[in-house]
Design a protein around this motif. Sequence first.
Motif, PDB file in Angstrom:
ATOM      1  N   LEU A  81      24.730  35.843  41.326  1.00 44.12           N
ATOM      2  CA  LEU A  81      23.957  36.538  40.719  1.00 44.12           C
ATOM      3  C   LEU A  81      24.203  36.210  39.266  1.00 44.12           C
ATOM      4  CD1 LEU A  81      23.257  40.148  42.244  1.00 44.12           C
ATOM      5  CD2 LEU A  81      21.836  38.214  42.183  1.00 44.12           C
ATOM      6  N   SER A  82      23.173  35.670  38.413  1.00 47.06           N
ATOM      7  CA  SER A  82      23.369  35.121  37.042  1.00 47.06           C
ATOM      8  C   SER A  82      22.800  36.497  36.298  1.00 47.06           C
ATOM      9  CB  SER A  82      22.680  33.942  36.847  1.00 47.06           C
ATOM     10  OG  SER A  82      21.276  34.152  36.949  1.00 47.06           O
ATOM     11  N   ALA A  83      23.453  36.475  35.081  1.00 52.38           N
ATOM     12  CA  ALA A  83      23.074  37.396  33.969  1.00 52.38           C
ATOM     13  C   ALA A  83      22.356  36.323  33.030  1.00 52.38           C
ATOM     14  CB  ALA A  83      24.335  38.217  33.497  1.00 52.38           C
ATOM     15  N   ASP A  84      21.811  36.952  31.935  1.00 47.72           N
ATOM     16  CA  ASP A  84      21.152  36.330  30.963  1.00 47.72           C
ATOM     17  C   ASP A  84      22.213  35.636  30.035  1.00 47.72           C
ATOM     18  OD1 ASP A  84      19.464  35.180  28.839  1.00 47.72           O
ATOM     19  OD2 ASP A  84      19.562  37.275  27.720  1.00 47.72           O
ATOM     20  N   GLY A  85      22.281  34.607  29.807  1.00 55.05           N
ATOM     21  CA  GLY A  85      23.311  33.697  29.135  1.00 55.05           C
ATOM     22  C   GLY A  85      24.376  32.804  30.203  1.00 55.05           C
ATOM     23  N   THR A 132      39.472  28.266  28.928  1.00 52.75           N
ATOM     24  CA  THR A 132      38.105  28.435  28.492  1.00 52.75           C
ATOM     25  C   THR A 132      38.417  29.443  27.221  1.00 52.75           C
ATOM     26  OG1 THR A 132      36.230  29.784  28.873  1.00 52.75           O
ATOM     27  CG2 THR A 132      38.259  30.644  29.978  1.00 52.75           C
ATOM     28  N   LEU A 133      37.500  28.733  26.143  1.00 55.74           N
ATOM     29  CA  LEU A 133      37.534  29.126  24.846  1.00 55.74           C
ATOM     30  C   LEU A 133      36.471  30.132  24.268  1.00 55.74           C
ATOM     31  CD1 LEU A 133      39.109  28.709  21.797  1.00 55.74           C
ATOM     32  CD2 LEU A 133      37.430  26.802  21.631  1.00 55.74           C
ATOM     33  N   ASP A 134      36.769  31.306  23.854  1.00 53.42           N
ATOM     34  CA  ASP A 134      35.699  31.987  23.002  1.00 53.42           C
ATOM     35  C   ASP A 134      36.110  32.640  21.926  1.00 53.42           C
ATOM     36  OD1 ASP A 134      33.371  33.766  22.852  1.00 53.42           O
ATOM     37  OD2 ASP A 134      32.908  33.157  24.857  1.00 53.42           O
ATOM     38  N   LEU A 135      35.218  33.151  20.905  1.00 50.52           N
ATOM     39  CA  LEU A 135      35.705  33.689  19.982  1.00 50.52           C
ATOM     40  C   LEU A 135      36.768  35.001  20.094  1.00 50.52           C
ATOM     41  CD1 LEU A 135      32.217  33.763  17.956  1.00 50.52           C
ATOM     42  CD2 LEU A 135      34.326  32.433  17.010  1.00 50.52           C
ATOM     43  N   PRO A 136      37.447  35.128  19.264  1.00 52.56           N
ATOM     44  CA  PRO A 136      38.194  36.286  19.284  1.00 52.56           C
ATOM     45  C   PRO A 136      37.354  37.553  18.587  1.00 52.56           C
ATOM     46  CG  PRO A 136      39.264  34.814  17.660  1.00 52.56           C
ATOM     47  CD  PRO A 136      37.851  34.376  18.234  1.00 52.56           C
ATOM     48  N   THR A 137      37.695  38.977  19.131  1.00 51.22           N
ATOM     49  CA  THR A 137      37.015  40.154  18.834  1.00 51.22           C
ATOM     50  C   THR A 137      36.938  40.048  17.325  1.00 51.22           C
ATOM     51  OG1 THR A 137      37.911  40.865  20.860  1.00 51.22           O
ATOM     52  CG2 THR A 137      36.982  42.622  19.355  1.00 51.22           C
ATOM     53  N   ALA A 138      35.687  40.606  17.001  1.00 49.23           N
ATOM     54  CA  ALA A 138      35.666  40.705  15.467  1.00 49.23           C
ATOM     55  C   ALA A 138      35.572  39.654  14.602  1.00 49.23           C
ATOM     56  CB  ALA A 138      36.671  41.980  14.863  1.00 49.23           C
ATOM     57  N   SER A 147      20.172  33.073  15.650  1.00 48.02           N
ATOM     58  CA  SER A 147      20.282  34.496  15.682  1.00 48.02           C
ATOM     59  C   SER A 147      20.479  35.050  17.027  1.00 48.02           C
ATOM     60  CB  SER A 147      18.834  35.077  14.833  1.00 48.02           C
ATOM     61  OG  SER A 147      17.641  34.414  15.695  1.00 48.02           O
ATOM     62  N   ASP A 148      19.932  34.324  18.011  1.00 47.97           N
ATOM     63  CA  ASP A 148      20.013  34.882  19.275  1.00 47.97           C
ATOM     64  C   ASP A 148      21.442  34.667  19.848  1.00 47.97           C
ATOM     65  OD1 ASP A 148      17.439  35.643  19.797  1.00 47.97           O
ATOM     66  OD2 ASP A 148      16.626  33.814  20.632  1.00 47.97           O
ATOM     67  N   ASP A 149      22.306  33.588  19.316  1.00 50.26           N
ATOM     68  CA  ASP A 149      23.797  33.580  19.535  1.00 50.26           C
ATOM     69  C   ASP A 149      24.362  34.907  19.336  1.00 50.26           C
ATOM     70  OD1 ASP A 149      24.259  30.958  20.974  1.00 50.26           O
ATOM     71  OD2 ASP A 149      23.779  30.174  18.697  1.00 50.26           O
ATOM     72  N   ARG A 150      24.137  35.476  18.246  1.00 46.15           N
ATOM     73  CA  ARG A 150      24.836  36.984  17.978  1.00 46.15           C
ATOM     74  C   ARG A 150      24.662  37.764  19.206  1.00 46.15           C
ATOM     75  NH1 ARG A 150      25.363  35.755  12.626  1.00 46.15           N
ATOM     76  NH2 ARG A 150      23.489  34.791  11.729  1.00 46.15           N
ATOM     77  N   GLN A 151      23.705  37.776  19.871  1.00 51.12           N
ATOM     78  CA  GLN A 151      23.620  38.851  21.029  1.00 51.12           C
ATOM     79  C   GLN A 151      24.717  38.355  21.951  1.00 51.12           C
ATOM     80  OE1 GLN A 151      21.405  38.951  25.110  1.00 51.12           O
ATOM     81  NE2 GLN A 151      19.916  37.973  23.310  1.00 51.12           N
ATOM     82  N   PHE A 152      24.891  36.938  22.255  1.00 50.54           N
ATOM     83  CA  PHE A 152      26.024  36.643  23.298  1.00 50.54           C
ATOM     84  C   PHE A 152      27.398  36.721  22.669  1.00 50.54           C
ATOM     85  CE2 PHE A 152      22.219  33.771  24.579  1.00 50.54           C
ATOM     86  CZ  PHE A 152      22.174  34.447  25.762  1.00 50.54           C
ATOM     87  N   ILE A 153      27.363  36.371  21.448  1.00 50.75           N
ATOM     88  CA  ILE A 153      28.841  36.870  20.914  1.00 50.75           C
ATOM     89  C   ILE A 153      29.038  38.258  20.958  1.00 50.75           C
ATOM     90  CG2 ILE A 153      30.101  36.537  18.736  1.00 50.75           C
ATOM     91  CD1 ILE A 153      28.442  34.043  17.929  1.00 50.75           C
ATOM     92  N   GLY A 154      28.225  39.093  20.543  1.00 49.73           N
ATOM     93  CA  GLY A 154      28.360  40.450  20.695  1.00 49.73           C
ATOM     94  C   GLY A 154      28.780  40.952  21.988  1.00 49.73           C
ATOM     95  N   ARG A 155      28.164  40.644  23.055  1.00 50.40           N
ATOM     96  CA  ARG A 155      28.343  40.927  24.291  1.00 50.40           C
ATOM     97  C   ARG A 155      29.841  40.462  24.632  1.00 50.40           C
ATOM     98  NH1 ARG A 155      23.199  38.827  27.158  1.00 50.40           N
ATOM     99  NH2 ARG A 155      24.381  39.227  28.952  1.00 50.40           N
ATOM    100  N   SER A 156      29.960  39.266  24.399  1.00 48.34           N
ATOM    101  CA  SER A 156      31.500  38.710  24.714  1.00 48.34           C
ATOM    102  C   SER A 156      32.442  39.481  23.910  1.00 48.34           C
ATOM    103  CB  SER A 156      31.530  37.182  24.444  1.00 48.34           C
ATOM    104  OG  SER A 156      32.467  36.580  24.842  1.00 48.34           O
ATOM    105  N   GLN A 157      32.200  39.704  22.755  1.00 45.62           N
ATOM    106  CA  GLN A 157      33.391  40.461  22.019  1.00 45.62           C
ATOM    107  C   GLN A 157      33.282  41.923  22.328  1.00 45.62           C
ATOM    108  OE1 GLN A 157      32.193  39.423  18.070  1.00 45.62           O
ATOM    109  NE2 GLN A 157      33.651  37.505  17.664  1.00 45.62           N
ATOM    110  N   GLY A 158      32.227  42.298  22.830  1.00 43.96           N
ATOM    111  CA  GLY A 158      32.127  43.845  23.189  1.00 43.96           C
ATOM    112  C   GLY A 158      32.947  44.220  24.577  1.00 43.96           C
ATOM    113  N   GLY A 159      33.538  43.117  25.360  1.00 44.81           N
ATOM    114  CA  GLY A 159      34.241  43.513  26.486  1.00 44.81           C
ATOM    115  C   GLY A 159      33.772  42.588  27.798  1.00 44.81           C
ATOM    116  N   ALA A 160      32.724  41.823  27.582  1.00 40.52           N
ATOM    117  CA  ALA A 160      32.425  40.907  28.839  1.00 40.52           C
ATOM    118  C   ALA A 160      33.122  39.939  28.923  1.00 40.52           C
ATOM    119  CB  ALA A 160      30.694  40.568  28.699  1.00 40.52           C
ATOM    120  N   ARG A 161      33.847  39.490  27.831  1.00 42.08           N
ATOM    121  CA  ARG A 161      34.505  38.170  28.017  1.00 42.08           C
ATOM    122  C   ARG A 161      35.373  37.834  29.168  1.00 42.08           C
ATOM    123  NH1 ARG A 161      38.512  36.713  23.911  1.00 42.08           N
ATOM    124  NH2 ARG A 161      37.923  38.590  22.860  1.00 42.08           N
ATOM    125  N   GLY A 162      35.208  37.211  30.045  1.00 42.50           N
ATOM    126  CA  GLY A 162      36.037  36.798  31.335  1.00 42.50           C
ATOM    127  C   GLY A 162      35.935  38.003  32.351  1.00 42.50           C
TER     128      GLY A 162
END
Length: 265
Positions: A81-85, A132-138, A147-162
Amino acid sequence: MTLRSGSDGQKTTFIGAWFRATVGAAYSLAMALPSRAMRPRVVRLAREFGYDHRVGPRPTLPTMEIHEAAPDVAIRVREPLSADGNVTLLELTVLNALVAARRPERIFEIGTFDGRTTLNFAANAPDAAVYTLDLPTASIPALAVHSDDRQFIGRSQGGARGARFRAAVERERITQLEGDSATFDYSPFAKTVDFVFVDGAHSYDYVMSDSRKALELAAPGALIAWHDYGEWEGVTRALNELHASDTRFGAMRHVRGTTLALLEV
Ligand SMILES: C[S@@+](CC[C@H](N)C(=O)[O-])C[C@H]1O[C@@H](n2cnc3c(N)ncnc32)[C@H](O)[C@@H]1O
């Protein structure tokens, strides 16, 4: 009143479907203004009526068919099942087949998000170390982002990452790296990666930068895959331009029916 739809006496009542569709469409249209989650549904509805959601340039990369891109091999699909992103299930199938056939020893993904693709890479390349590389929290991106990238970054940094591989058996072969893809020190990985997946920020500046970094990572004979070509303006413009102006990207191909682009180095 009951109107039957279909020719073989199915019990589907058209009025029931009509009523549900009307209420659903009205609800989606109303909620799409305050709720971002509802917007993809409205865009899908608009596409049914011929709306082209793409802005910016048309894809100009030469194309290849899915059967040319995806080797005919057995694959494992984890977290279907895929999620948006995420990539679509079809794109995941192509990526899994590529990884399963090529048996890379080192895989590097830019843009972890919830880790669905990361997990699938690990599941289909049993000998691989997956980075796998992603932005650190904050942290704030170094280059301009959409502007839509901010949504994915926010969800990733908000705990979704990995999150999708956190409890998986493949977890021990996955290394999560933290950093900004534009400033990360790739030198320990230079020319050692057999499969690179570029799926970080979607702005033109980031895709230009990430694509050049991907080339630095790639070992001879490696495959680089990009996501969101033909879908996001920044990705399409950057890859069109790299293909047209930089001979190192001259063999890049768009996999028809997907938003994947591929380059064998
Ligand atoms: C579309 S999601 C990636 C989806 C994922 N690859 C998949 O297949 O499910 C984009 C990800 O890139 C990350 N990202 C955005 N800008 C970044 C940057 N400058 N450096 C590293 N990661 C970044 C976001 O935090 C987000 O998790």
